[in-house]
Design a protein around this motif. Structure first.
Motif, short mmCIF file in Angstrom:
data_model
loop_
_atom_site.label_atom_id
_atom_site.label_comp_id
_atom_site.label_asym_id
_atom_site.label_seq_id
_atom_site.Cartn_x
_atom_site.Cartn_y
_atom_site.Cartn_z
N ASN A 125 -33.21 33.39 55.71
CA ASN A 125 -34.59 33.70 56.08
C ASN A 125 -34.67 34.64 57.27
O ASN A 125 -35.72 35.24 57.53
CB ASN A 125 -35.35 32.41 56.39
CG ASN A 125 -35.63 31.60 55.14
OD1 ASN A 125 -36.29 32.08 54.23
ND2 ASN A 125 -35.11 30.38 55.09
N GLU A 126 -33.57 34.76 58.01
CA GLU A 126 -33.45 35.71 59.12
C GLU A 126 -32.22 36.57 58.86
O GLU A 126 -31.19 36.41 59.52
CB GLU A 126 -33.35 34.96 60.44
CG GLU A 126 -34.57 34.09 60.74
CD GLU A 126 -34.45 33.38 62.08
OE1 GLU A 126 -34.03 34.02 63.06
OE2 GLU A 126 -34.75 32.19 62.12
N PRO A 127 -32.31 37.47 57.90
CA PRO A 127 -31.13 38.16 57.38
C PRO A 127 -30.35 39.01 58.36
O PRO A 127 -29.16 39.27 58.15
CB PRO A 127 -31.70 39.02 56.24
CG PRO A 127 -33.15 39.14 56.52
CD PRO A 127 -33.55 37.88 57.19
N LEU A 128 -30.99 39.44 59.45
CA LEU A 128 -30.30 40.28 60.42
C LEU A 128 -30.09 39.59 61.76
O LEU A 128 -29.70 40.23 62.74
CB LEU A 128 -31.06 41.60 60.62
CG LEU A 128 -31.17 42.48 59.37
CD1 LEU A 128 -31.91 43.77 59.67
CD2 LEU A 128 -29.79 42.79 58.79
N SER A 129 -30.32 38.28 61.82
CA SER A 129 -30.06 37.51 63.04
C SER A 129 -28.59 37.11 63.05
O SER A 129 -28.23 35.98 62.69
CB SER A 129 -30.96 36.28 63.12
OG SER A 129 -32.29 36.66 63.36
N LEU A 130 -27.77 38.04 63.47
CA LEU A 130 -26.33 37.84 63.49
C LEU A 130 -25.80 38.06 64.90
O LEU A 130 -26.42 38.77 65.70
CB LEU A 130 -25.66 38.84 62.53
CG LEU A 130 -26.10 38.74 61.06
CD1 LEU A 130 -25.59 39.94 60.28
CD2 LEU A 130 -25.61 37.44 60.45
N PRO A 131 -24.65 37.46 65.22
CA PRO A 131 -24.08 37.65 66.56
C PRO A 131 -23.81 39.12 66.85
O PRO A 131 -23.57 39.93 65.94
CB PRO A 131 -22.76 36.85 66.49
CG PRO A 131 -22.97 35.86 65.40
CD PRO A 131 -23.86 36.54 64.39
N SER A 155 -33.45 39.27 47.87
CA SER A 155 -33.86 40.45 48.64
C SER A 155 -33.49 40.30 50.11
O SER A 155 -33.08 41.27 50.77
CB SER A 155 -35.36 40.70 48.50
OG SER A 155 -36.13 39.64 49.06
N LYS A 156 -33.59 39.08 50.63
CA LYS A 156 -33.22 38.86 52.04
C LYS A 156 -31.71 38.89 52.22
O LYS A 156 -31.20 39.49 53.18
CB LYS A 156 -33.80 37.52 52.51
CG LYS A 156 -35.31 37.54 52.65
CD LYS A 156 -35.87 36.20 53.10
CE LYS A 156 -37.38 36.28 53.26
NZ LYS A 156 -37.97 34.97 53.68
#
Length: 217
Positions: A125-131, A155-156
């Motif tokens: 649900n937060e596809p670009l919330s990465l370290p 899509s996400k």
């Protein structure tokens, strides 16, 4: 995807520190229950169907792991997105070439924190919330198995895939997602039929954007 890294969300230092502490505690608890040889067994972490977890059969995990080893190449980096069975097979040290690649597993289930720094918490649900240390286009191949068979989920996950991969994508999802896999990621269905340890009623398929041996299986 934007050309600017400023548009990519990043976790705060405090959040990362809290998560790391949790991962360490979880890993230590699980390590007490598993021997070193058992830690990477497919199924070492039990399926939780409430989280839409369905592990691959050993044969399928092996076939997919062999595929990503071959496509990543010498010194290649592999990202397993919601596909822990393949990550585990890669880490068993039984496949030719597995010692010449590196891999991480992106998972929502924090039980996989037992794998230390190779575990990356991931919420589709937060596809670009990465370290911050996960740089864009830093993986030679991305293997993804979205947890749900719907366009919204795919899509996400596709956003994450595009951020991570240098180009190659191997997607495992339902046959009903063929059109969306093509539209979102330019993927073609393979003839190889992935199987799960507990048979699913949904027909599952693999899709790639490169010439693959899975396409002629």
């Amino acid at each position: 995807m934007s050309d600017s890294d400023d548009d990519v969300p990043a976790l705060s230092a405090e959040t990362l520190a809290a998560l790391q502490e949790f991962y360490t505690e979880t890993r230590e608890a699980l390590d007490k229950d598993l021997t070193s040889s058992e830690r990477f067994d497919v199924g070492a972490v039990k399926e939780d169907w409430n989280m839409s977890q369905f592990w691959y059969s050993d044969d399928t995990a092996t076939r997919l792991a062999e595929e990503v080893i071959r496509e990543a190449g010498e010194g290649g980096r592999i990202a397993c997105v919601s596909a822990p069975s393949v990550y585990q097979k890669l880490k068993q040290g039984v496949l030719e070439g597995s010692d010449r690649v590196s891999a991480v597993v992106l998972e929502y289930d924090r039980r996989f924190a037992m794998y230390g720094t190779e575990f990356v918490f991931y919420d589709y649900n937060e596809p670009l919330s990465l370290p911050e240390d996960i740089a864009p286009q830093s993986f030679d191949i991305v293997l993804a198995d979205p947890p749900y068979l719907n366009e919204e989920c795919l899509s996400k996950v596709a956003e994450t895939i595009k951020y991570l991969t240098k180009g190659k994508v191997l997607l495992c999802t339902g046959a009903v997602m063929e059109i969306h896999a093509k539209d979102l990621l330019g993927l073609n269905m393979c003839s190889f039929l992935p199987e799960h340890k507990n048979n699913l009623s949904n027909a599952f398929r693999c899709y790639t954007n490169y010439p693959s041996r899975l396409q002629s299986s």
